[in-house]
Design a protein around this motif. Structure first.
Motif, PDB file in Angstrom:
ATOM      1  N   GLU A   5       0.851  -1.182   0.000  1.00 54.10           N
ATOM      2  CA  GLU A   5       0.000   0.000   0.000  1.00 54.10           C
ATOM      3  C   GLU A   5       0.890   1.236   0.000  1.00 54.10           C
ATOM      4  O   GLU A   5       1.765   1.378   0.851  1.00 54.10           O
ATOM      5  N   THR A   7       1.007   5.125   0.583  1.00 61.79           N
ATOM      6  CA  THR A   7       0.251   6.214   1.197  1.00 61.79           C
ATOM      7  C   THR A   7       1.123   7.460   1.239  1.00 61.79           C
ATOM      8  O   THR A   7       2.336   7.391   1.096  1.00 61.79           O
ATOM      9  N   TYR A  16       5.455   3.299   2.091  1.00 56.91           N
ATOM     10  CA  TYR A  16       5.029   2.036   1.505  1.00 56.91           C
ATOM     11  C   TYR A  16       4.896   1.008   2.621  1.00 56.91           C
ATOM     12  O   TYR A  16       5.828   0.797   3.394  1.00 56.91           O
ATOM     13  N   CYS A  18       3.718  -2.989   3.693  1.00 53.47           N
ATOM     14  CA  CYS A  18       3.434  -4.351   3.241  1.00 53.47           C
ATOM     15  C   CYS A  18       2.091  -4.793   3.819  1.00 53.47           C
ATOM     16  O   CYS A  18       1.875  -4.749   5.028  1.00 53.47           O
ATOM     17  N   GLN A  19       1.204  -5.241   2.947  1.00 49.24           N
ATOM     18  CA  GLN A  19      -0.126  -5.698   3.357  1.00 49.24           C
ATOM     19  C   GLN A  19      -0.260  -7.219   3.275  1.00 49.24           C
ATOM     20  O   GLN A  19      -1.366  -7.736   3.300  1.00 49.24           O
ATOM     21  N   ILE A  22      -3.171  -9.662   4.858  1.00 50.75           N
ATOM     22  CA  ILE A  22      -4.309  -8.829   5.256  1.00 50.75           C
ATOM     23  C   ILE A  22      -5.599  -9.652   5.321  1.00 50.75           C
ATOM     24  O   ILE A  22      -6.483  -9.368   6.118  1.00 50.75           O
ATOM     25  N   GLU A  31       7.357  -1.386   6.814  1.00 54.15           N
ATOM     26  CA  GLU A  31       7.277  -0.062   6.196  1.00 54.15           C
ATOM     27  C   GLU A  31       8.602   0.332   5.545  1.00 54.15           C
ATOM     28  O   GLU A  31       9.663   0.000   6.057  1.00 54.15           O
TER      29      GLU A  31
END
Length: 143
Positions: A5, A7, A16, A18-19, A22, A31
C-alpha cells in the motif's frame, strides 16, 4: 506491486506498507520510504525474500543459507567462512580494531564513530562515441 500500500504522509512524502496477510487479519506491516530509514526499494526485497521465499544468492558452503542480496551473502561468507578469503574491512583508527564485512557499514562506522568522511573512489563514466563494429552501426543507425 500487489500487497504493498502506497500512502502519503502528512508532510507529503511517500510511505510504503506491506499488506501481506491482510486476509488473515494480521497484515505484515513492514514499512519503507520516508521516515522509516529504509529506501523504497527495500519493500520489494522484503516481499520477495520474506513472503515469497525467493532468495537467489545461495551459500555454497552451508547449502541451507540463502539471501536476497549479493552483499548479504558476501557478509555471511566473510563472517562464517573465513577460509573463503573474502576481504574484510578493518578500522585503522587507534584503539578501535573493529572489522566489517560490508564496505557501507565500515563507511557508516567511520562517519558515525570517528567523524571521518573518506573519499569515494569511483571509476569515471565513459561514453561510447563510436561503434567498433560496422555491422552494429548498420543495425542501430538509420541509413
Amino acid at each position: 506491486m500487489p500487497f504493498v500500500e502506497a500512502t502519503t504522509t502528512d508532510a507529503g512524502r511517500m510511505l510504503y506498507i506491506c499488506q501481506w496477510g491482510i486476509g488473515t487479519g494480521k497484515p505484515c506491516g513492514y514499512e519503507a520510504g520516508h521516515g522509516t530509514g529504509r529506501p523504497r526499494s527495500s519493500i520489494y526485497r522484503h516481499v520477495i525474500g520474506k513472503h515469497l521465499g525467493m532468495r537467489r544468492f545461495k551459500c555454497t558452503y552451508c547449502r541451507d543459507k540463502s539471501y536476497t542480496q549479493k552483499v548479504s551473502l558476501k557478509a555471511h561468507i566473510s563472517r562464517k567462512h573465513p577460509e573463503a578469503g573474502l576481504p574484510l574491512h578493518h578500522c585503522d583508527q587507534p584503539d578501535c580494531g573493529k572489522t566489517f564485512t560490508d564496505p557501507a557499514r565500515y563507511s557508516d562506522h567511520l562517519i558515525g564513530v570517528h567523524n571521518i568522511k573518506r573519499q569515494v573512489h569511483r571509476k569515471p563514466k565513459t561514453r561510447i562515441t563510436s561503434f567498433g563494429d560496422a555491422s552494429l552501426q548498420q543495425m542501430f543507425l538509420p541509413t
